[in-house]
Design a protein around this motif. Structure first.
Motif, short mmCIF file in Angstrom:
data_model
loop_
_atom_site.label_atom_id
_atom_site.label_comp_id
_atom_site.label_asym_id
_atom_site.label_seq_id
_atom_site.Cartn_x
_atom_site.Cartn_y
_atom_site.Cartn_z
N LEU A 70 2.34 6.80 -5.68
CA LEU A 70 1.55 5.60 -5.96
C LEU A 70 0.28 5.56 -5.11
O LEU A 70 -0.80 5.22 -5.61
N LEU A 71 0.40 5.92 -3.84
CA LEU A 71 -0.79 5.96 -2.98
C LEU A 71 -1.78 7.01 -3.46
O LEU A 71 -3.00 6.79 -3.46
N GLY A 72 -1.25 8.15 -3.88
CA GLY A 72 -2.11 9.20 -4.42
C GLY A 72 -2.81 8.75 -5.70
O GLY A 72 -3.99 9.05 -5.92
N ALA A 73 -2.08 8.03 -6.55
CA ALA A 73 -2.67 7.53 -7.79
C ALA A 73 -3.79 6.53 -7.50
O ALA A 73 -4.85 6.56 -8.14
N ARG A 74 -3.56 5.64 -6.55
CA ARG A 74 -4.57 4.63 -6.22
C ARG A 74 -5.83 5.28 -5.66
O ARG A 74 -6.94 4.77 -5.87
N ALA A 75 -5.69 6.40 -4.97
CA ALA A 75 -6.85 7.11 -4.46
C ALA A 75 -7.67 7.73 -5.59
O ALA A 75 -8.88 7.93 -5.45
N ARG A 76 -7.03 8.00 -6.72
CA ARG A 76 -7.71 8.64 -7.85
C ARG A 76 -8.34 7.64 -8.81
O ARG A 76 -9.35 7.94 -9.46
N THR A 77 -7.72 6.47 -8.97
CA THR A 77 -8.25 5.51 -9.93
C THR A 77 -7.93 4.09 -9.48
O THR A 77 -6.88 3.86 -8.88
N SER A 100 4.72 1.52 -12.46
CA SER A 100 3.57 0.77 -12.95
C SER A 100 2.75 0.22 -11.79
O SER A 100 3.28 -0.43 -10.89
N LEU A 101 1.45 0.47 -11.87
CA LEU A 101 0.51 0.04 -10.83
C LEU A 101 -0.62 -0.71 -11.51
O LEU A 101 -1.28 -0.15 -12.40
N ASP A 102 -0.86 -1.97 -11.12
CA ASP A 102 -1.92 -2.72 -11.80
C ASP A 102 -3.28 -2.45 -11.15
O ASP A 102 -3.40 -1.70 -10.18
N GLY A 103 -4.32 -3.06 -11.72
CA GLY A 103 -5.66 -2.77 -11.26
C GLY A 103 -5.97 -3.27 -9.87
O GLY A 103 -6.96 -2.85 -9.27
N ASP A 104 -5.14 -4.17 -9.34
CA ASP A 104 -5.32 -4.66 -7.97
C ASP A 104 -4.49 -3.88 -6.96
O ASP A 104 -4.44 -4.25 -5.78
N GLY A 105 -3.81 -2.83 -7.42
CA GLY A 105 -3.01 -2.02 -6.51
C GLY A 105 -1.61 -2.53 -6.28
O GLY A 105 -0.94 -2.10 -5.34
N ASN A 106 -1.13 -3.44 -7.13
CA ASN A 106 0.23 -3.95 -7.01
C ASN A 106 1.20 -3.02 -7.72
O ASN A 106 1.06 -2.77 -8.93
#
Length: 242
Positions: free
Chosen positions: A104-111, A128-134
């Protein structure tokens, strides 16, 4: 230099990063006694050495032993409530698998768009990760190989199938291979539909990612070694990047 280790159910993956780019990534079976020793021999002593381990305490002990002179540097990572722009909404955040947390942390770094984070390995995890990083929650199901082995081991007449996918399978081997694949794809696509965001994307990682990706009917990017990207973000959060 930052060295990241991802100890999964089947293999150990590693990455060496200089603060700007990955210099090396690789993988080996857990019983390969030489891979880590060779890694230590190839590179200078890192500033930080991070481990995400879901393979149990015995695997962690073997890794520490094989690191030799690097062992005192090893930091074993645990899942937390918040890091690198991701907020963990698991009921007990520390119970989230650390491989999923790092992915999840890796995904947030990408998008920064809403995304489905799929790790397709021994198990398949769909988060599932929303646009606010939740981190909203996720699914765990047996991976493709586990599904096939379960049918072979727990039924009288079904083989360990090596068939091909078909929309209309006409032999048992193809029926099993197609059923396993369709189960994986269906779980991913249903979870993606629940994100209900027009800009959402699926980030697909793990050893079976290449098998799943061509059959998915959703926006999808294959992103190898997402947990290593997440470990790198943790290191950067801790101020280890140049």
């Amino acid at each position: 230099m930052i060295v990241c280790l991802d100890s999964g159910n089947s293999r150990l993956k590693w990455g060496v990063h200089d603060g700007h780019a990955w210099l090396e990534q690789g993988a080996a079976e857990h019983d390969d006694a030489t891979a880590l020793a060779a890694l230590v021999g190839r590179w200078p002593r890192p500033r930080h050495l991070l481990l995400a381990n879901v393979a149990g305490t015995a695997a962690a002990a073997r890794i520490r032993e094989r690191l030799g002179a690097w062992a005192p540097l090893l930091q074993e990572i645990r899942s937390g409530e918040c890091c690198a722009g991701v907020t963990n909404h698991y009921r007990q955040p520390e119970r989230l698998g650390v491989d999923r947390w790092c992915a999840l942390l890796g995904a947030r770094a990408r998008t920064k768009t809403p995304c489905l984070v799929v790790m397709a390995g021994t198990a398949t995890t769909i988060d599932s990760l929303d646009g606010d990083g939740n981190f909203l929650g996720g699914l765990i199901l047996p991976g493709s190989d586990l599904m096939r082995r379960a049918l072979a081991n727990d039924t009288a007449d079904l083989p360990l199938a090596c068939g091909d996918w078909s929309a209309t399978p006409r032999c048992t081997e193809d029926a099993i291979a197609s059923g396993v694949l369709e189960a994986q794809l269906g779980a991913i696509e249903r979870a993606f539909a629940r994100l209900a965001a027009s800009a959402a994307i699926c980030l697909l990682s793990g050893g079976n990612a290449g098998v799943l990706r061509p059959h998915l009917g959703i926006p999808c990017i294959e992103t190898p070694n997402l947990p290593l990207d997440g470990l790198l973000r943790i290191a950067q959060e801790r101020g280890s990047a140049p």
